[in-house]
Design an enzyme around this catalytic site. Structure first.
Site, PDB file in Angstrom:
ATOM      1  N   MET A  23       0.841  -1.212   0.000  1.00 30.98           N
ATOM      2  CA  MET A  23       0.000   0.000   0.000  1.00 30.98           C
ATOM      3  C   MET A  23       0.868   1.250   0.000  1.00 30.98           C
ATOM      4  O   MET A  23       1.634   1.474   0.934  1.00 30.98           O
ATOM      5  CB  MET A  23      -0.947  -0.012   1.201  1.00 30.98           C
ATOM      6  CG  MET A  23      -1.944  -1.172   1.117  1.00 30.98           C
ATOM      7  SD  MET A  23      -3.111  -1.225   2.492  1.00 30.98           S
ATOM      8  CE  MET A  23      -4.145   0.190   2.134  1.00 30.98           C
ATOM      9  N   SER A  24       0.725   2.051  -1.069  1.00 32.47           N
ATOM     10  CA  SER A  24       1.522   3.273  -1.181  1.00 32.47           C
ATOM     11  C   SER A  24       0.731   4.498  -0.764  1.00 32.47           C
ATOM     12  O   SER A  24       1.226   5.607  -0.857  1.00 32.47           O
ATOM     13  CB  SER A  24       1.974   3.436  -2.628  1.00 32.47           C
ATOM     14  OG  SER A  24       0.836   3.447  -3.471  1.00 32.47           O
ATOM     15  N   GLY A  35      -1.141  -2.540  -6.739  1.00 29.72           N
ATOM     16  CA  GLY A  35      -2.129  -1.826  -7.534  1.00 29.72           C
ATOM     17  C   GLY A  35      -1.653  -1.580  -8.949  1.00 29.72           C
ATOM     18  O   GLY A  35      -2.069  -0.613  -9.574  1.00 29.72           O
ATOM     19  N   VAL A  89      -4.478   5.681  -4.851  1.00 31.06           N
ATOM     20  CA  VAL A  89      -5.802   5.129  -5.146  1.00 31.06           C
ATOM     21  C   VAL A  89      -5.736   3.661  -5.598  1.00 31.06           C
ATOM     22  O   VAL A  89      -6.574   2.842  -5.207  1.00 31.06           O
ATOM     23  CB  VAL A  89      -6.535   6.014  -6.193  1.00 31.06           C
ATOM     24  CG1 VAL A  89      -5.793   6.080  -7.500  1.00 31.06           C
ATOM     25  CG2 VAL A  89      -7.948   5.549  -6.392  1.00 31.06           C
ATOM     26  N   CYS A 133      11.174   7.774  -8.286  1.00 29.07           N
ATOM     27  CA  CYS A 133      10.673   8.366  -7.047  1.00 29.07           C
ATOM     28  C   CYS A 133      11.776   9.010  -6.222  1.00 29.07           C
ATOM     29  O   CYS A 133      11.511   9.951  -5.496  1.00 29.07           O
ATOM     30  CB  CYS A 133       9.921   7.331  -6.239  1.00 29.07           C
ATOM     31  SG  CYS A 133      10.929   5.931  -5.714  1.00 29.07           S
ATOM     32  N   CYS A 135      13.571  -2.156  -8.892  1.00 28.62           N
ATOM     33  CA  CYS A 135      12.789  -2.062  -7.651  1.00 28.62           C
ATOM     34  C   CYS A 135      11.692  -3.122  -7.642  1.00 28.62           C
ATOM     35  O   CYS A 135      11.484  -3.802  -6.627  1.00 28.62           O
ATOM     36  CB  CYS A 135      12.189  -0.668  -7.515  1.00 28.62           C
ATOM     37  SG  CYS A 135      11.152  -0.474  -6.047  1.00 28.62           S
TER      38      CYS A 135
HETATM   39  N1  LIG Z   1       6.083   2.251  -0.543  1.00 34.04           N
HETATM   40  C1  LIG Z   1       5.306   1.276  -0.977  1.00 34.04           C
HETATM   41  N2  LIG Z   1       4.909   0.316  -0.128  1.00 34.04           N
HETATM   42  C2  LIG Z   1       4.134  -0.707  -0.524  1.00 34.04           C
HETATM   43  N3  LIG Z   1       3.713  -0.849  -1.782  1.00 34.04           N
HETATM   44  C3  LIG Z   1       4.074   0.078  -2.687  1.00 34.04           C
HETATM   45  C4  LIG Z   1       4.882   1.184  -2.342  1.00 34.04           C
HETATM   46  N4  LIG Z   1       5.071   1.924  -3.463  1.00 34.04           N
HETATM   47  C5  LIG Z   1       4.416   1.309  -4.445  1.00 34.04           C
HETATM   48  N5  LIG Z   1       3.809   0.187  -3.999  1.00 34.04           N
HETATM   49  C6  LIG Z   1       2.982  -0.779  -4.759  1.00 34.04           C
HETATM   50  O1  LIG Z   1       3.361  -0.752  -6.138  1.00 34.04           O
HETATM   51  C7  LIG Z   1       2.233  -0.403  -6.947  1.00 34.04           C
HETATM   52  C8  LIG Z   1       2.655   0.420  -8.132  1.00 34.04           C
HETATM   53  O2  LIG Z   1       3.395   1.497  -7.695  1.00 34.04           O
HETATM   54  P1  LIG Z   1       3.357   2.880  -8.454  1.00 34.04           P
HETATM   55  O3  LIG Z   1       4.407   3.702  -7.842  1.00 34.04           O
HETATM   56  O4  LIG Z   1       3.349   2.637  -9.915  1.00 34.04           O
HETATM   57  O5  LIG Z   1       1.964   3.446  -7.936  1.00 34.04           O
HETATM   58  P2  LIG Z   1       0.611   3.900  -8.575  1.00 34.04           P
HETATM   59  O6  LIG Z   1       0.362   3.263  -9.896  1.00 34.04           O
HETATM   60  O7  LIG Z   1       0.506   5.368  -8.482  1.00 34.04           O
HETATM   61  O8  LIG Z   1      -0.354   3.217  -7.508  1.00 34.04           O
HETATM   62  P3  LIG Z   1      -0.998   3.825  -6.212  1.00 34.04           P
HETATM   63  O9  LIG Z   1      -2.199   4.591  -6.722  1.00 34.04           O
HETATM   64  O10 LIG Z   1      -1.389   2.653  -5.406  1.00 34.04           O
HETATM   65  O11 LIG Z   1       0.052   4.692  -5.575  1.00 34.04           O
HETATM   66  C9  LIG Z   1       1.287   0.320  -6.001  1.00 34.04           C
HETATM   67  O12 LIG Z   1      -0.046   0.208  -6.449  1.00 34.04           O
HETATM   68  C10 LIG Z   1       1.518  -0.410  -4.699  1.00 34.04           C
HETATM   69  O13 LIG Z   1       0.781  -1.623  -4.647  1.00 34.04           O
END
Ligand SMILES: Nc1ncnc2c1ncn2[C@@H]1O[C@H](COP(=O)(O)OP(=O)(O)OP(=O)(O)O)[C@@H](O)[C@H]1O
Length: 356
Positions: free
Chosen positions: A8-9, A127, A12, A200, A103
């Protein structure tokens, strides 16, 4: 009941992923990985939601609303070793790395999966916009997202069979609009957050300063040269350049100038014309196969040579144990060593490798 750890980041997509899995009656645990700076040094808006305090706060709030257990896990060491060190080493070797791919394989999957298995989980989930399927040949493969514009399979091509076998990507079957609508329907406060940035840990995009600060190394200036060795001017240090680059070269040659090659041995950056920057041949190593165990002969596939490449057809064949050559049906510009070439067989990821 199968247990799943959802990464979970605070955004959404992963919030809705946790919700969907709970609806599907999984035993869901939420985890935020801390992977980079100190908690108060970055935020979701600035760093793409990878590690900031607000990511933790948001994810914790979502987990509480969904009534699922939630933990924060520290993966800073794994991130430094597998992502930051690789990122800087590749630039110093004249290549252009893709840190998201590293990563995903080593941190989001290898490290998080191992720790999740240790707490009794059967799966991890994210996600990401992609699907995971078991094919009739018994292999696991990623399937392109239902929304082509959001498809994230390129950055996930390097996952192993064992990792895929234990992966769920519940949002991959939906469009981004549908995911936002679900978030709104269930009252998630994260519904309007912007999507993450690609790199990031370099929020301002200044890779060169990041590399200098993180290695403590001075990067020497050197010569811009033509392919046949004529000196055209001075460059600021090889880490400032990428093969295919056209802008910010500071050269006025009377024609558009492109970076053709970076030579770390002689500290030279080779410059040429648009025509010279085109090629139809791409070689790659550090291979990972997904929908097939290996290539058993030349194969015509659709391929992408960088994240936002629209893709092109090529015939790929092995030239060694861990090496392929791809002959494209149209000339490509900006074939960049260090980036990935990812092959698609229909909607499935066949595999990929690192461009040489
Ligand atoms: N710091 C974190 N801790 C745990 N899971 C992460 C983290 N960063 C990313 N993730 C996981 O990797 C997925 C893809 O990361 P990405 O950075 O592409 O985010 P995103 O597509 O914007 O999704 P979100 O809306 O969930 O932030 C996220 O949906 C999440 O499940």
């Amino acid at each position: 009941m199968s247990r799943v750890v959802v990464g979970m980041s605070g955004g959404v997509d992963s919030s809705v992923a946790a919700y969907l899995l709970k609806e599907q009656r999984y035993d869901v645990i939420g985890v935020t990985m801390q992977i980079w700076q100190d908690e108060d040094a970055c935020s979701v808006e600035e760093n793409g939601g990878c590690c900031g305090l607000s990511a933790v706060e948001d994810a914790r709030r979502v987990a509480a609303a969904l009534e699922i257990p939630y933990y924060v896990m520290n993966f800073k060491k794994e991130f430094r070793e597998n992502v930051i060190d690789y990122f800087t080493a590749e630039y110093l070797s004249g290549r252009t790395p893709n840190p998201c791919i590293a990563c995903n394989r080593y941190v989001k999957w290898e490290a998080l999966l191992n720790r999740s298995l240790a707490i009794g989980a059967d799966y991890i989930a994210t996600g990401h916009y992609a699907g995971v399927e078991k094919l009739p040949n018994g292999r696991y493969a990623l399937k392109r997202s239902a929304t082509p514009a959001k498809d994230q399979t390129y950055a996930l091509y390097n996952l192993t069979q064992e990792q895929l076998r234990r992966t769920l990507m519940p949002v991959g079957a939906y469009s981004k609009d549908e995911i936002r609508a679900i978030a709104e329907k269930i009252g998630l406060a994260v519904a309007d957050k912007p999507d993450s940035q690609d790199i990031c840990f370099v929020p301002d995009g200044d890779y060169a300063s990041f590399i200098r600060e993180n290695t403590g190394r001075e990067i020497p200036e050197g010569n811009f040269v033509t392919a046949d060795g004529k000196v055209l001017g001075r460059h600021k240090g090889i880490i400032h350049y990428t093969v295919g680059q056209r802008k910010k070269l500071g050269l006025s040659l009377g024609h558009p100038a492109f970076v053709l090659e970076i030579r770390p041995e002689t500290n030279e950056v080779v410059i040429g014309t648009y025509e010279e920057s085109l090629t139809d041949t791409v070689r790659a190593d550090r291979l990972n196969f997904m929908s097939v165990e290996d290539l058993d002969g030349p194969k015509r596939v659709f391929a992408k040579i960088r994240y936002n490449h629209r893709g092109a057809w090529c015939t790929v064949e092995k030239t060694g144990e861990d090496q392929v050559v791809c002959h494209f049906e149209e000339p490509l510009r900006a074939v960049t060593p260090g980036q990935a070439v990812v092959f698609y067989d229909g909607d499935y990821v066949l595999g990929g490798g690192t461009i040489l």
